[in-house]
Scaffold this active site. Structure first.
Site, mmCIF file in Angstrom:
data_model
loop_
_atom_site.group_PDB
_atom_site.id
_atom_site.type_symbol
_atom_site.label_atom_id
_atom_site.label_comp_id
_atom_site.label_asym_id
_atom_site.label_seq_id
_atom_site.Cartn_x
_atom_site.Cartn_y
_atom_site.Cartn_z
ATOM 1 C CE1 TYR A 136 -0.708 -1.942 2.828
ATOM 2 C CE2 TYR A 136 -0.355 -4.086 3.815
ATOM 3 C CZ TYR A 136 -1.115 -2.941 3.669
ATOM 4 O OH TYR A 136 -2.286 -2.824 4.381
ATOM 5 C CG ASP A 217 -16.463 0.763 -2.891
ATOM 6 O OD1 ASP A 217 -16.358 -0.158 -3.729
ATOM 7 O OD2 ASP A 217 -16.803 1.921 -3.212
ATOM 8 C CG ASP A 241 -3.422 -5.761 6.075
ATOM 9 O OD1 ASP A 241 -3.648 -6.622 6.950
ATOM 10 O OD2 ASP A 241 -2.763 -4.731 6.287
HETATM 11 C C1 IPM Z 1 -0.994 -8.772 8.474
HETATM 12 C C2 IPM Z 1 -0.398 -7.610 9.215
HETATM 13 C C3 IPM Z 1 0.863 -7.150 8.507
HETATM 14 C C4 IPM Z 1 0.471 -6.705 7.116
HETATM 15 C C5 IPM Z 1 1.657 -6.046 9.220
HETATM 16 C C6 IPM Z 1 2.072 -6.452 10.613
HETATM 17 C C7 IPM Z 1 2.850 -5.611 8.421
HETATM 18 O O1 IPM Z 1 -1.337 -6.591 9.332
HETATM 19 O O2 IPM Z 1 -0.283 -9.759 8.227
HETATM 20 O O3 IPM Z 1 -2.169 -8.710 8.130
HETATM 21 O O4 IPM Z 1 0.028 -5.583 6.925
HETATM 22 O O5 IPM Z 1 0.594 -7.496 6.194
HETATM 23 MG MG MG Z 2 -3.310 -7.227 8.830
#
Ligand code: IPM
Ligand code: MG
Length: 365
Positions: A136, A217, A241
Site C-alpha cells: 500500500y 493462500d 487487510d
Molecule cells: C482497513 C481499510 C483501509 C485499508 C482502507 C480504507 C484504506 O480497508 O483499515 O482495513 O486498506 O487499510
Molecule cells: Mg480493510
C-alpha cells in the site's frame, strides 16, 4: 489532562464514533475530546482528505479515535486525493507500523458465523498487520509504457520494518497462548523471502513462543477450516487487510471488529489510532442501524494501549460482551425469527447502562 482526537469521517463513521465517545465519557470522565474532519467529509469542507487542522488536533492529543473514510465519486481520483489517503496518511505520519486486529467469537453470537457453531466457539485470535510498508505504500505509477497503459504498485520492505513488527507480534503472542503464525508468500515473492528470514531471526529472542510460517493462500484456507488453531498472526499490509476481514466474518460479524494502530512496544502506553475495521458501510450509513460494538471495542483498546488504563478497557469489554450475549442487537446479529433489530443508539444505551453500576460504585468508593 488526557485529550482524544475524534475523527468520525464518512459513512457509518460518525454514528459509531459517537457511540464510542459516549462510552469513553462514561468510563473516563476527566478525558477531553476534540473533533476534526477527515476523508470525504474533509474534502467537502476543506478540499483535502487530511486537513492541517486535523493533523494539529491529532498531534495535540494522546490518541485518535477514528471512524471510517471513503465514499462514492472518487473512483478515478489519484490515490493521494481519495478519502482513503487520510487514514493511510495518519498511519504513516505518526509511524503507526503495527496494527492489532482481534477476531473473537463472542458468546451468544455463534449462530452469526457462516461456520458451524462448534467450529467457531472459542475462536480468539489477533492479526498483527504491518501498517506503514508493503504494497500500500510502495511507489505507484499509471502511465503509458511503449504505447501500453501500465499500472504499477510496488511491494517494498526494509529489514528493520519487518523486524519491528515481528518483535511487536512476538510480544503480543508472549502475553497470550505463545503461538505466532507468520504469513507470507515466500514461494513467489522476494519480499516474502526477506520477511521470513527476518521473522525467523527475531524468533531466537522469543524462545518461549512457537513460530510457524504459513503461505497467505493457505492461511486464508486454514482460517476457515479451523479458526481456533490461530493465536497471533503477523503479516504484510495487504495480506493483513484481507485476512482480517475474513477473520472478522468467521467470528460472526465485521460489526465487532476493532483495531489499534501503534508505533511502539504494546506493553508501554503510547500514542495510537483506534478504528473499527469495517469501513464506511455506505449501504447502511446514516440509518442508525450500524453495530457500534467495533467502535466501542476500539475505544477499549485506546484505554489499554494509549492510556495504560487496563481497568477501563476491561470494563468496556465486559459491557460490550454482555450486550452482545443478551441483546439488544443490531441487524447484523439478528437471526430469522429474532426480535426486531435494535438501533445503533439503543445498543450504545445498553452498553453505557452496563457500565453504570461500576461507575457508581467507584464514585462512592
Ligand atoms: C482497513 C481499510 C483501509 C485499508 C482502507 C480504507 C484504506 O480497508 O483499515 O482495513 O486498506 O487499510
Ligand atoms: Mg480493510
Amino acid at each position: 489532562m488526557t485529550q482524544i482526537a475524534v475523527l468520525p469521517g464518512d459513512g457509518i463513521g460518525p454514528e459509531v464514533t459517537a457511540a464510542a465517545v459516549r462510552v469513553l465519557r462514561a468510563v473516563l470522565p476527566s478525558c477531553s475530546f476534540v473533533e476534526a474532519p477527515v476523508g470525504a467529509a474533509a474534502i467537502a469542507s476543506h478540499g483535502t482528505p487530511l486537513p492541517e487542522e486535523t493533523l494539529a488536533a491529532a498531534r495535540a492529543s494522546d490518541a485518535i479515535l477514528f471512524g471510517a473514510v471513503g465514499g462514492p465519486g472518487f473512483d478515478d481520483r489519484a490515490p493521494a486525493l481519495r478519502p482513503e489517503a487520510a487514514i493511510l496518511g495518519l498511519r504513516k505520519i505518526f509511524g503507526l507500523y503495527a496494527n492489532i486486529r482481534p477476531a473473537r467469537a463472542f458468546a451468544g453470537l455463534e449462530a452469526c458465523s457462516p461456520l458451524r457453531a462448534e467450529r467457531v466457539r472459542g475462536m480468539d485470535l489477533i492479526i498483527v498487520r504491518e501498517l506503514t510498508g508493503g504494497l500500500y505504500f510502495g511507489p505507484k505509477s499509471l502511465e503509458p509504457e511503449d504505447g501500453v497503459m501500465t499500472a504499477r504498485d510496488t511491494l517494498v520492505y526494509r529489514d528493520f520494518e519487518i523486524e519491528r513488527v515481528a518483535r511487536f507480534a512476538f510480544t503480543v503472542a508472549r502475553g497470550r497462548r505463545k503461538h505466532l503464525t507468520s504469513v507470507d508468500k515466500n514461494n513467489v515473492m522476494i519480499s516474502s523471502q526477506l520477511w521470513r528470514r527476518v521473522v525467523s531471526a527475531v524468533a531466537f529472542d522469543y524462545p518461549d513462543v512457537t513460530l510457524e510460517h504459513m503461505l497467505a493462500d493457505n492461511a486464508a484456507m486454514q482460517l476457515v477450516r479451523d479458526p481456533r488453531a490461530f493465536d497471533v498472526v503477523v503479516t504484510e499490509n495487504m495480506f493483513g487487510d484481507i485476512l482480517s476481514d475474513e477473520a472478522a466474518m468467521i467470528a460472526g460479524t465485521i460489526g465487532t471488529a476493532s483495531s489499534a494502530s501503534l508505533g511502539a512496544d504494546p506493553q508501554t502506553p503510547s500514542f495510537g489510532l483506534y478504528e473499527p475495521i469495517s469501513g464506511t458501510a455506505p449501504d447502511i450509513a446514516g440509518k442508525n442501524v450500524a453495530n457500534p460494538a467495533a467502535a466501542i471495542l476500539s475505544a477499549a483498546l485506546l484505554a489499554r494501549f494509549s492510556l495504560g488504563d487496563e481497568a477501563a478497557a476491561a470494563r468496556i469489554e465486559a459491557a460490550v460482551a454482555h450486550v452482545l450475549e443478551h441483546g439488544p442487537r443490531t441487524a447484523d446479529l439478528q437471526a430469522a425469527g429474532d426480535a426486531p433489530a435494535a438501533t445503533t443508539t439503543a445498543v450504545a444505551d445498553a452498553i453505557v447502562a452496563q457500565l453504570t453500576p461500576l461507575a457508581a460504585s467507584s464514585a462512592r468508593g
